[in-house]
Design a protein around this motif. Structure first.
Motif, PDB file in Angstrom:
ATOM      1  N   GLN A 122       1.289  -1.502   0.244  1.00 15.66           N
ATOM      2  CA  GLN A 122      -0.097  -0.151   0.342  1.00 15.66           C
ATOM      3  C   GLN A 122       0.911   1.163   0.093  1.00 15.66           C
ATOM      4  O   GLN A 122       0.789   2.011  -0.667  1.00 15.66           O
ATOM      5  N   SER A 125       2.073   2.929  -3.715  1.00 14.10           N
ATOM      6  CA  SER A 125       0.645   3.037  -3.957  1.00 14.10           C
ATOM      7  C   SER A 125       0.229   4.939  -3.654  1.00 14.10           C
ATOM      8  O   SER A 125       0.545   5.410  -4.192  1.00 14.10           O
ATOM      9  N   ALA A 126       0.543   4.842  -2.115  1.00 15.30           N
ATOM     10  CA  ALA A 126       0.606   6.188  -1.332  1.00 15.30           C
ATOM     11  C   ALA A 126       1.729   6.987  -1.945  1.00 15.30           C
ATOM     12  O   ALA A 126       1.359   8.109  -2.521  1.00 15.30           O
ATOM     13  N   THR A 128       3.131   6.981  -5.044  1.00 20.42           N
ATOM     14  CA  THR A 128       2.481   7.094  -6.540  1.00 20.42           C
ATOM     15  C   THR A 128       1.846   8.380  -6.412  1.00 20.42           C
ATOM     16  O   THR A 128       1.821   9.227  -7.769  1.00 20.42           O
ATOM     17  N   GLN A 156      -0.529  -5.684  -6.056  1.00 20.63           N
ATOM     18  CA  GLN A 156      -0.380  -4.415  -5.758  1.00 20.63           C
ATOM     19  C   GLN A 156       0.738  -3.322  -6.411  1.00 20.63           C
ATOM     20  O   GLN A 156       0.804  -1.727  -6.770  1.00 20.63           O
ATOM     21  N   GLU A 159       0.941  -3.016  -9.592  1.00 22.30           N
ATOM     22  CA  GLU A 159      -0.156  -1.483 -10.310  1.00 22.30           C
ATOM     23  C   GLU A 159       0.255  -0.750 -10.209  1.00 22.30           C
ATOM     24  O   GLU A 159       0.437   0.327 -10.983  1.00 22.30           O
ATOM     25  N   ALA A 160       0.908   0.160  -8.773  1.00 23.23           N
ATOM     26  CA  ALA A 160       1.654   1.379  -8.275  1.00 23.23           C
ATOM     27  C   ALA A 160       3.056   1.452  -9.683  1.00 23.23           C
ATOM     28  O   ALA A 160       3.078   2.354 -10.040  1.00 23.23           O
ATOM     29  N   GLN A 162       2.909  -0.093 -12.498  1.00 19.36           N
ATOM     30  CA  GLN A 162       2.732   0.028 -14.270  1.00 19.36           C
ATOM     31  C   GLN A 162       1.959   1.935 -13.873  1.00 19.36           C
ATOM     32  O   GLN A 162       1.967   2.785 -15.289  1.00 19.36           O
ATOM     33  N   MET A 163       1.159   2.467 -13.188  1.00 19.03           N
ATOM     34  CA  MET A 163       0.231   3.365 -12.979  1.00 19.03           C
ATOM     35  C   MET A 163       1.829   4.397 -13.002  1.00 19.03           C
ATOM     36  O   MET A 163       1.589   5.808 -13.446  1.00 19.03           O
TER      37      MET A 163
END
Lengths: 282, 314
Positions: A122, A125-126, A128, A156, A159-160, A162-163
């Motif tokens: 997580q 992600s934050a 990003t 995840q 995912e991060a 990739q983003m």
């Protein structure tokens, strides 16, 4: 804004290691292995590159740091103490009832902690989102994030990445603490890692592997990363779980330890030796 | 007595896009996040105006929540949308920790409430999103029942700190409110009666009003209250409803954890009152039209009428 730089990053790393150990020894247990492996990286970030100080910690123009592998919290707390964010006495409260230094960092409890982490995957992600927000606000500050190699098991994370890659977040710098171990054993035995650098490159990032035990190598890698344009940078760090403390490095399973009396004595002896090297009397 | 048989002129999804455009125009801190369901909720039409403040991360709901948390850390106010099952169940840990536990400000819109997921079926039919969101500390939970209300709740979510969850249908709702209506207390009493009270939310409010008309024809005089704020629940409204001596709750959601539970918790502690919960009982979603699904799960005015009459005859 210039970062107030630490002259000797290697010495600074030893100071962080010393105060990390002190917290664990005081509490009697903790995530020794993965905290010790990020010490050199924290030393280079907080000692040289990261523009975040007790004075500017709420200034949106500062640099941001996310410890996505939240279980390394004690190493971050040692660093925050040495950089003046928290008082020395706080270090004795790690995980004590009513503490402001919980196992995993909490942005609402500890000054200097930018994001609450602990559930793996997580934090990146934050990071990003922080990097994207900073760019939306036309800031040219940096967002740094450390993930663990075990943490790369988490979907995840990818995912991060990739983003970040798709959005060309070139002021996001990711460090992978590749200490080659996760809780249940060697990372390669649990989920084949393949070649991290190639993986990150194929996800559209700049990536290279460096010696995560060397503050000089980490420093050079960050300097390289800062020059990269148009893509995020991922630096894979060759580290050792329990890095810099022989008795812990030698253990096959050191993710979380509650050492017996004899082992504690050995750890304390190494801690005292570290204290002497950095000029702190125990 | 006011009639409630006209549909809104705008779809709920258009209200979402229009309100976000309004807020984003006023405040450069507003950002809109999607996970490849932008066309479904019509935010595609505001994409060009929002420019880089419209972020479609792709089919990555976990990343969407995490990135929203990061944007909030960097000083932005994220509005996040996906279907309610994905917005809550799929990313529960991300919502729980990265947003709620980290005490960050954000608004999540969960669309396609309950049976309105229709032909997307059981995989996409959220009967548990309100329960999941309600047990997270400090979160405000709403279920919008018409277009005027949804616009107001989005603005309320924009204004208030912390995490706001709004459940909605995507298409047109039955019109319940004038555009001048204010939503401040957490509930709206649409009809006052003395024999029983029906406390409903979302699409079940219109169903409750239809049931109340049928009951009136049989000389049973009931209150109908739109309990749009599921958390914190409007305790005063529940206590007032309990004065009638019989309460029926009606929700397009599992009876465990949502509106029915919230009302029962207040009554059990403050004023034990006989009650019945209309809602989904031990069933998963399935494909079907909303009207057929309502019949199949017992969510029609007929089911409400039966429940009220049963309680009143006890």
């Amino acid at each position: 804004m210039a970062v107030h730089q630490v002259k000797d990053l290697s010495l600074f790393a030893q100071e962080i290691r010393y105060y990390t150990l002190k917290q664990f020894v005081t509490m009697g247990f903790g995530h020794y292995g993965g905290s010790l492996s990020v010490v050199e990286t924290l030393a280079v970030l907080y000692g040289k590159h990261l523009n975040s100080t007790p004075e500017n910690k709420t200034d949106p123009e500062r640099d941001y740091f996310v410890l996505s592998k939240g279980h390394a919290g004690p190493a971050l707390y040692a660093t925050l103490f040495l950089r003046g964010f928290i008082a020395k006495e706080w270090l004795q409260t790690l995980n004590q009832n009513n503490t402001r230094l919980p196992s995993h960092p909490d942005r609402n409890l500890t000054p200097g902690v930018d994001m609450t982490t602990g559930s793996l995957g997580q934090g990146i992600s934050a990071a990003t989102g922080i990097a994207l927000g900073n760019r939306l606000a036309r800031r040219d500050n940096w967002t740094y994030v450390i993930v663990g190699d075990g943490e790369l098991n988490e979907g995840q994370v990818w995912e991060a990445v990739q983003m970040a890659s798709h959005n060309k977040l070139d002021h996001l710098m990711v460090f992978v603490d590749d200490n080659k171990m996760q809780l249940d054993g060697p990372t390669k035995d649990i989920s084949e890692p393949h070649d991290y650098v190639e993986k990150f490159k194929s996800f559209g990032c700049y990536s290279k592997r460096v010696d995560g035990k060397s503050t000089e190598a980490i420093d050079q890698a960050i300097e390289w990363g800062k020059k990269n344009k148009g893509k995020p940078t991922v630096i894979v760090l060759d580290t050792i779980k329990g890095q810099g403390v022989h008795v812990i490095e030698a253990m096959s399973n050191n993710h979380h330890l509650r050492p017996d009396e004899e082992t504690t004595k050995k750890i304390m002896r190494e801690c005292e030796a570290l204290g002497e090297r950095i000029g702190v009397s125990t | 007595m006011k009639r409630y048989n006209e549909k809104d002129t705008v779809e709920m999804r258009q209200v979402y896009a229009d309100t976000l455009l309004e807020l984003a125009t006023l405040d450069p801190k507003v950002v809109v996040l999607e996970a490849d369901l932008s066309s479904a909720i019509t935010t595609t039409k505001i994409k060009n105006q929002l420019k880089d403040r419209y972020v479609n991360v792709g089919i990555m709901e976990a990343e969407m929540i995490g990135a929203a948390a990061g944007l909030a850390v960097a000083g932005f106010k994220p509005f996040i949308h996906t279907f309610a099952n994905f917005a809550t169940r799929r990313v529960y840990d991300q919502v729980f920790l990265s947003l709620a536990y980290a005490k960050l400000d954000a608004v999540i819109l969960g669309s396609d409430a309950g049976v309105t997921a229709e032909h997307n079926g059981g995989t996409h039919m959220p009967f548990e999103d309100l329960s999941l969101m309600r047990i997270i500390p400090e979160v405000t939970v709403y279920e919008a029942s018409d277009a005027t209300m949804l616009a107001a709740l989005l603005k309320q979510g924009y204004k208030q700190p912390g995490l706001t969850y709004i459940r909605t249908i995507r298409k047109q709702a039955i019109t319940l409110y004038d555009t001048s209506e204010l939503f401040e207390t957490g509930s709206k009493t649409l009809r006052k009666g003395t024999d029983a009270a029906i406390l409903a939310s979302g699409i079940m409010v219109a169903e409750a009003l239809a049931a109340a008309e049928e009951l009136a024809a049989q000389d049973i005089d009931v209150s109908v209250v739109d309990m749009y704020q599921i958390k914190p629940i409007d305790e005063d409204a529940v206590m007032e409803a309990a004065e009638t001596g019989a309460i029926v709750t009606a929700e397009n959601h599992n009876v465990i954890g949502g509106l029915g539970s919230a009302v029962a918790e207040v009554l059990a502690e403050k004023k034990p009152t006989k009650m019945y919960r209309i809602g989904i009982r031990e069933k998963f979603g399935q494909v079907g039209t909303a009207d057929w699904l309502k019949q199949d799960y017992g969510l029609t005015k007929i089911d409400i009428v039966k429940a009220v009459k049963h309680l009143c005859s006890e």
